[in-house]
Design a protein around this motif. Structure first.
Motif, PDB file in Angstrom:
ATOM      1  N   LYS A 209       9.752  -5.742   3.186  1.00  0.00           N
ATOM      2  CA  LYS A 209       8.448  -6.096   3.762  1.00  0.00           C
ATOM      3  C   LYS A 209       7.616  -4.851   4.037  1.00  0.00           C
ATOM      4  O   LYS A 209       6.409  -4.806   3.744  1.00  0.00           O
ATOM      5  CB  LYS A 209       8.657  -6.896   5.051  1.00  0.00           C
ATOM      6  CG  LYS A 209       7.392  -7.422   5.690  1.00  0.00           C
ATOM      7  CD  LYS A 209       7.723  -8.245   6.934  1.00  0.00           C
ATOM      8  CE  LYS A 209       6.458  -8.747   7.623  1.00  0.00           C
ATOM      9  NZ  LYS A 209       6.776  -9.528   8.854  1.00  0.00           N
ATOM     10  N   GLU A 210       8.254  -3.831   4.598  1.00  0.00           N
ATOM     11  CA  GLU A 210       7.540  -2.602   4.946  1.00  0.00           C
ATOM     12  C   GLU A 210       7.068  -1.867   3.691  1.00  0.00           C
ATOM     13  O   GLU A 210       5.940  -1.350   3.638  1.00  0.00           O
ATOM     14  CB  GLU A 210       8.468  -1.703   5.774  1.00  0.00           C
ATOM     15  CG  GLU A 210       7.779  -0.502   6.389  1.00  0.00           C
ATOM     16  CD  GLU A 210       8.738   0.337   7.222  1.00  0.00           C
ATOM     17  OE1 GLU A 210       8.281   1.338   7.793  1.00  0.00           O
ATOM     18  OE2 GLU A 210       9.935  -0.008   7.294  1.00  0.00           O
ATOM     19  N   LYS A 211       7.923  -1.835   2.675  1.00  0.00           N
ATOM     20  CA  LYS A 211       7.578  -1.149   1.437  1.00  0.00           C
ATOM     21  C   LYS A 211       6.377  -1.817   0.762  1.00  0.00           C
ATOM     22  O   LYS A 211       5.440  -1.151   0.312  1.00  0.00           O
ATOM     23  CB  LYS A 211       8.785  -1.137   0.481  1.00  0.00           C
ATOM     24  CG  LYS A 211       8.576  -0.272  -0.748  1.00  0.00           C
ATOM     25  CD  LYS A 211       9.732  -0.377  -1.722  1.00  0.00           C
ATOM     26  CE  LYS A 211      11.007   0.196  -1.181  1.00  0.00           C
ATOM     27  NZ  LYS A 211      12.092   0.212  -2.189  1.00  0.00           N
ATOM     28  N   PHE A 212       6.391  -3.167   0.721  1.00  0.00           N
ATOM     29  CA  PHE A 212       5.290  -3.860   0.064  1.00  0.00           C
ATOM     30  C   PHE A 212       4.010  -3.759   0.886  1.00  0.00           C
ATOM     31  O   PHE A 212       2.905  -3.710   0.332  1.00  0.00           O
ATOM     32  CB  PHE A 212       5.639  -5.331  -0.197  1.00  0.00           C
ATOM     33  CG  PHE A 212       4.810  -5.933  -1.303  1.00  0.00           C
ATOM     34  CD1 PHE A 212       5.201  -5.806  -2.622  1.00  0.00           C
ATOM     35  CD2 PHE A 212       3.616  -6.581  -1.025  1.00  0.00           C
ATOM     36  CE1 PHE A 212       4.434  -6.322  -3.650  1.00  0.00           C
ATOM     37  CE2 PHE A 212       2.838  -7.101  -2.042  1.00  0.00           C
ATOM     38  CZ  PHE A 212       3.247  -6.973  -3.356  1.00  0.00           C
ATOM     39  N   GLN A 213       4.134  -3.704   2.214  1.00  0.00           N
ATOM     40  CA  GLN A 213       2.951  -3.529   3.057  1.00  0.00           C
ATOM     41  C   GLN A 213       2.299  -2.183   2.775  1.00  0.00           C
ATOM     42  O   GLN A 213       1.067  -2.084   2.657  1.00  0.00           O
ATOM     43  CB  GLN A 213       3.329  -3.638   4.532  1.00  0.00           C
ATOM     44  CG  GLN A 213       2.151  -3.489   5.492  1.00  0.00           C
ATOM     45  CD  GLN A 213       1.105  -4.566   5.297  1.00  0.00           C
ATOM     46  OE1 GLN A 213       1.426  -5.752   5.332  1.00  0.00           O
ATOM     47  NE2 GLN A 213      -0.138  -4.171   5.063  1.00  0.00           N
ATOM     48  N   ASN A 214       3.098  -1.141   2.657  1.00  0.00           N
ATOM     49  CA  ASN A 214       2.559   0.186   2.341  1.00  0.00           C
ATOM     50  C   ASN A 214       1.905   0.191   0.959  1.00  0.00           C
ATOM     51  O   ASN A 214       0.836   0.785   0.762  1.00  0.00           O
ATOM     52  CB  ASN A 214       3.666   1.239   2.405  1.00  0.00           C
ATOM     53  CG  ASN A 214       4.112   1.522   3.823  1.00  0.00           C
ATOM     54  OD1 ASN A 214       3.532   1.012   4.781  1.00  0.00           O
ATOM     55  ND2 ASN A 214       5.143   2.325   3.975  1.00  0.00           N
ATOM     56  N   TYR A 215       2.564  -0.483   0.009  1.00  0.00           N
ATOM     57  CA  TYR A 215       2.012  -0.603  -1.349  1.00  0.00           C
ATOM     58  C   TYR A 215       0.643  -1.295  -1.300  1.00  0.00           C
ATOM     59  O   TYR A 215      -0.319  -0.869  -1.934  1.00  0.00           O
ATOM     60  CB  TYR A 215       2.998  -1.397  -2.215  1.00  0.00           C
ATOM     61  CG  TYR A 215       2.590  -1.564  -3.664  1.00  0.00           C
ATOM     62  CD1 TYR A 215       2.980  -0.634  -4.628  1.00  0.00           C
ATOM     63  CD2 TYR A 215       1.843  -2.665  -4.079  1.00  0.00           C
ATOM     64  CE1 TYR A 215       2.623  -0.797  -5.957  1.00  0.00           C
ATOM     65  CE2 TYR A 215       1.478  -2.830  -5.402  1.00  0.00           C
ATOM     66  CZ  TYR A 215       1.879  -1.894  -6.336  1.00  0.00           C
ATOM     67  OH  TYR A 215       1.512  -2.052  -7.662  1.00  0.00           O
ATOM     68  N   SER A 216       0.529  -2.367  -0.505  1.00  0.00           N
ATOM     69  CA  SER A 216      -0.725  -3.119  -0.383  1.00  0.00           C
ATOM     70  C   SER A 216      -1.823  -2.283   0.267  1.00  0.00           C
ATOM     71  O   SER A 216      -2.999  -2.374  -0.121  1.00  0.00           O
ATOM     72  CB  SER A 216      -0.497  -4.402   0.431  1.00  0.00           C
ATOM     73  OG  SER A 216       0.447  -5.240  -0.196  1.00  0.00           O
ATOM     74  N   ASP A 217      -1.445  -1.451   1.245  1.00  0.00           N
ATOM     75  CA  ASP A 217      -2.429  -0.589   1.901  1.00  0.00           C
ATOM     76  C   ASP A 217      -3.010   0.427   0.922  1.00  0.00           C
ATOM     77  O   ASP A 217      -4.195   0.767   0.985  1.00  0.00           O
ATOM     78  CB  ASP A 217      -1.796   0.133   3.089  1.00  0.00           C
ATOM     79  CG  ASP A 217      -1.585  -0.782   4.284  1.00  0.00           C
ATOM     80  OD1 ASP A 217      -2.224  -1.838   4.342  1.00  0.00           O
ATOM     81  OD2 ASP A 217      -0.767  -0.433   5.150  1.00  0.00           O
ATOM     82  N   ILE A 218      -2.188   0.925   0.017  1.00  0.00           N
ATOM     83  CA  ILE A 218      -2.676   1.865  -1.005  1.00  0.00           C
ATOM     84  C   ILE A 218      -3.575   1.115  -1.994  1.00  0.00           C
ATOM     85  O   ILE A 218      -4.648   1.594  -2.368  1.00  0.00           O
ATOM     86  CB  ILE A 218      -1.493   2.518  -1.757  1.00  0.00           C
ATOM     87  CG1 ILE A 218      -0.553   3.229  -0.785  1.00  0.00           C
ATOM     88  CG2 ILE A 218      -2.008   3.507  -2.805  1.00  0.00           C
ATOM     89  CD1 ILE A 218       0.816   3.519  -1.361  1.00  0.00           C
ATOM     90  N   LEU A 219      -3.131  -0.081  -2.388  1.00  0.00           N
ATOM     91  CA  LEU A 219      -3.882  -0.903  -3.347  1.00  0.00           C
ATOM     92  C   LEU A 219      -5.286  -1.213  -2.829  1.00  0.00           C
ATOM     93  O   LEU A 219      -6.257  -1.212  -3.591  1.00  0.00           O
ATOM     94  CB  LEU A 219      -3.110  -2.196  -3.619  1.00  0.00           C
ATOM     95  CG  LEU A 219      -3.658  -3.154  -4.683  1.00  0.00           C
ATOM     96  CD1 LEU A 219      -3.664  -2.492  -6.061  1.00  0.00           C
ATOM     97  CD2 LEU A 219      -2.831  -4.437  -4.727  1.00  0.00           C
ATOM     98  N   SER A 220      -5.397  -1.459  -1.534  1.00  0.00           N
ATOM     99  CA  SER A 220      -6.695  -1.812  -0.949  1.00  0.00           C
ATOM    100  C   SER A 220      -7.523  -0.586  -0.573  1.00  0.00           C
ATOM    101  O   SER A 220      -8.657  -0.716  -0.106  1.00  0.00           O
ATOM    102  CB  SER A 220      -6.483  -2.683   0.295  1.00  0.00           C
ATOM    103  OG  SER A 220      -5.719  -1.990   1.262  1.00  0.00           O
ATOM    104  N   GLY A 221      -6.966   0.610  -0.771  1.00  0.00           N
ATOM    105  CA  GLY A 221      -7.703   1.839  -0.483  1.00  0.00           C
ATOM    106  C   GLY A 221      -7.696   2.252   0.971  1.00  0.00           C
ATOM    107  O   GLY A 221      -8.451   3.140   1.377  1.00  0.00           O
TER     108      GLY A 221
END
Length: 653
Positions: A209-221
């Motif tokens: 969950k934490e890894k994908f949240q960080n990935y999403s934060d990068i994706l959204s800028g």
């Protein structure tokens, strides 16, 4: 009208994608969305790479399930996947699923206004400032730079000032890659303090969950600085302007499963799209990279003095190893005791895990081997014997039953070293960092905190302790069994051993108190040991480069390696011979490609798989890639033998 999606599945497949029908009631699926689709009766994850109304001339089935509400793979990542598929001879799906962590997007954190704490940045010395200025002012064509700086020269400060420049002057994003995340917690903490709320961390120890949240934060800028290990190279950046690969010589930057990429190659490919810069930092650069820098193919920047003006390079002394029963020599014991009296700290390296690497049966007159590997079992203090190759373990109770009670433990690992230190210095505070003691990553942070706050006297461990530790009160480094890595049948063994000794030696004397390094070696006159004594990487390079030139190893050639593995020994051997014949047919009379092998791998048997390999040499990597593409298209291995394709391999065992 039926609508179709082209889906790149996470399987080893010759086609880029397979065609599936849209699910009932769905009218559109964006490229970059993950789906589940059935293949050979099994549900497999895939990424949609296109959609159309063109009915294929074969029967299709519907997509089982759409995983994402919106794309999690960007167009740039899709294009990178196509490049990787071609470059590393893998399927498009295999490439794409290296990029996306498991999990599902839940929510995106709010975008935080950019802020930099300039008051927490250290002032640069003249050498550091010159490097920063030259890199910033370099042209788009000069986009690859090597920062070759001695240990303790302040490479991290150069990184931080370059980050500050990117964040202030553009909307660009930054990636800092490190070989071992757990040992860089102090550095990460400092970067997070200087650039608050701008950091996303990506590494394998994060929860899904934490890894994908960080990935999403990068994706959204919402996060513009990413710090991570190898897999972070695939973060979904929109405008990547700076990639820093710290300790670029480290072997962990090469992936060991398909596709077998190197982060340096991926970084170069990604930065070509954004006109960004790649900075490679090391005190012991990869031989090929240093060679390219000397030839002017990439930028070369040097830091020749320690960042702390009162710090000097440690004094190094080497002595002949003594018998194993006295693991730590009298001279080294005296030096450790002296540090304890002064309230200073010591770091002792032994690059072997476990208690004893060998278990000898006096009755059978043999060393006890792993039943699954061509490797010996190592005794651990928890009462188990373990194989460090495949992970097999057996209780010593069972081994005593099978081999009799007359067993002898031979050699020493870090567990025995720790026990030895506690026995010699009973009042000392001793800790160990190795793969066994750091399964709980919170322990690493706790140990490093104790080292920083001077609540630890002696830290011991494997090569982990050579990476990035910066503690001014560590004034003594002891290196035991320094020749250990030189016996590995790999043309890079000298380079790795020199780097390890140099890196761990660089942990001593980083403050105002002079440091000392004491090396115990079974062959103190070996050229690599003697060159390490001089602490002169350039002299080592001049010595090693002649060996590489004489045998036409990189940087004087490019390599490709085929590894054949099967649980059937004859099948592995037969497939290797068949491929050798096929290679000879494809090469013909050409002298452009040299074939070595087939021969058994140095680790011939791993996890019940028998292994053979073929090594190919050529002056151009494209020549090898074209050859292997033709080979892969013409040769179909049996289902009982797996064939690994590795371009630019760094391991030969």
């Amino acid at each position: 009208m039926i609508q179709y999606a082209e889906v790149a599945l996470n399987v080893s497949w010759s086609q880029n994608a397979l065609t599936y029908q849209f699910p009932d009631g769905v009218t559109s699926i964006s490229n970059g969305v993950r789906v589940n689709a059935t293949l050979n009766g099994k549900s497999v994850e895939g990424v949609v790479i296109g959609s159309h109304f063109n009915e294929p001339n074969y029967k299709t089935v519907r997509i089982d399930r759409i995983i994402d509400d919106e794309p999690v793979v960007t167009e740039e990542q899709l294009q990178l996947g196509f490049w990787m598929s071609d470059h590393y001879l893998c399927s498009l799906g295999e490439a794409l699923f290296k990029m996306v962590p498991k999990g599902k997007k839940k929510k995106t954190s709010k975008q935080i206004p950019y802020l930099v704490r300039n008051d927490l940045l250290f002032s640069l010395n003249s050498e550091q400032q010159s490097v920063v200025n030259r890199i910033i002012s370099s042209s788009i064509k000069e986009n690859i730079h090597l920062l070759y700086g001695i240990t303790g020269s302040g490479k991290t400060e150069v990184y931080l000032h370059l980050m500050k420049h990117i964040l202030e002057k553009s909307d660009g994003e930054i990636l800092l890659l490190v070989p071992e995340i757990s040992l860089t917690y102090p550095t990460i903490k400092r970067i997070e303090t200087i650039f608050p709320d701008q950091i996303a961390v990506i590494h394998s120890y994060l929860k899904t969950k934490e890894k994908f949240q960080n990935y999403s934060d990068i994706l959204s800028g919402n996060k513009r600085i990413v710090i991570g290990t190898r897999s972070a190279i695939f973060a979904p950046f929109k405008n990547l302007q700076l990639v820093i690969i710290d300790e670029e010589h480290d072997g962990s930057y090469k992936e060991n499963s398909n596709p077998r990429y190197h982060v340096r190659q991926i970084a170069i490919q990604r930065l070509q799209k954004t006109d960004g810069k790649l900075l490679l930092g090391s005190a012991t650069p990869t031989l090929e990279i240093y060679h390219h820098a000397l030839q002017g193919k990439i930028g070369l920047h040097k830091l020749t003095k320690r960042a702390n003006p009162n710090a000097t390079l440690a004094k190094i002394e080497v002595n002949q190893s003594i018998e194993d029963k006295k693991l730590i020599s009298g001279d080294l014991q005296f030096r450790i005791q002296d540090r304890l009296k002064k309230g200073e700290q010591s770091l002792i390296l032994l690059n072997r895990r476990g208690y004893s690497p060998l278990i000898y049966s006096k009755i059978g007159k043999e060393f006890i081997s792993c039943p699954k590997c061509s490797s010996t079992l190592c005794y651990h203090k928890d009462g188990y014997a373990r194989c460090h190759i495949c992970g097999f373990k057996e209780s010593m109770i069972k081994i005593n039953k099978d081999y009799g009670d007359e067993l002898e433990f031979v050699g020493a690992g870090t567990q025995k070293l720790e026990e030895n230190l506690l026995s010699l210095f009973p009042k000392a505070r001793v800790e160990r960092l190795d793969q066994d003691s750091t399964k709980n990553k919170e322990i690493v942070a706790e140990v490093l905190n104790r080292l920083e706050t001077k609540n630890l006297d002696i830290l011991t461990g494997t090569q982990m302790v050579a990476k990035g530790l910066d503690y001014p009160n560590v004034t003594l480094v002891g290196i035991l069994n320094a020749n250990h890595g030189l016996g590995i049948p790999d043309f890079r063994s000298s380079e790795r051993t020199f780097a390890l000794i140099s890196q761990v030696a660089g942990r001593a004397g980083r403050g105002e108190i002079p440091g000392e390094v004491y090396i115990q070696s079974s062959d103190p006159q070996h050229p690599v040991i003697q060159l390490a004594l001089k602490q002169d990487y350039h002299k080592f390079f001049l010595w090693e480069i002649e060996f590489r030139r004489s045998l036409r190893y990189p940087p004087f050639s490019r390599l490709a390696r085929l590894v054949f593995r099967s649980t059937d020994e004859n099948e592995s051997n037969r497939t290797a011979l068949d491929y050798h014949e096929a290679l000879n047919r494809l090469i013909g009379e050409s002298s452009e490609i040299q074939i070595l092998g087939p021969s058994p791998c140095p680790f011939y048997k791993i996890d019940n798989n028998y292994r053979y390999h073929i090594l190919l040499k050529s002056s151009k990597i494209q020549t090898l890639r074209d050859l292997l593409k033709n080979l892969k298209g013409s040769q179909k291995p049996s289902l009982r033998c797996y064939v690994e394709y590795d371009l630019d391999p760094i391991e030969m065992v």
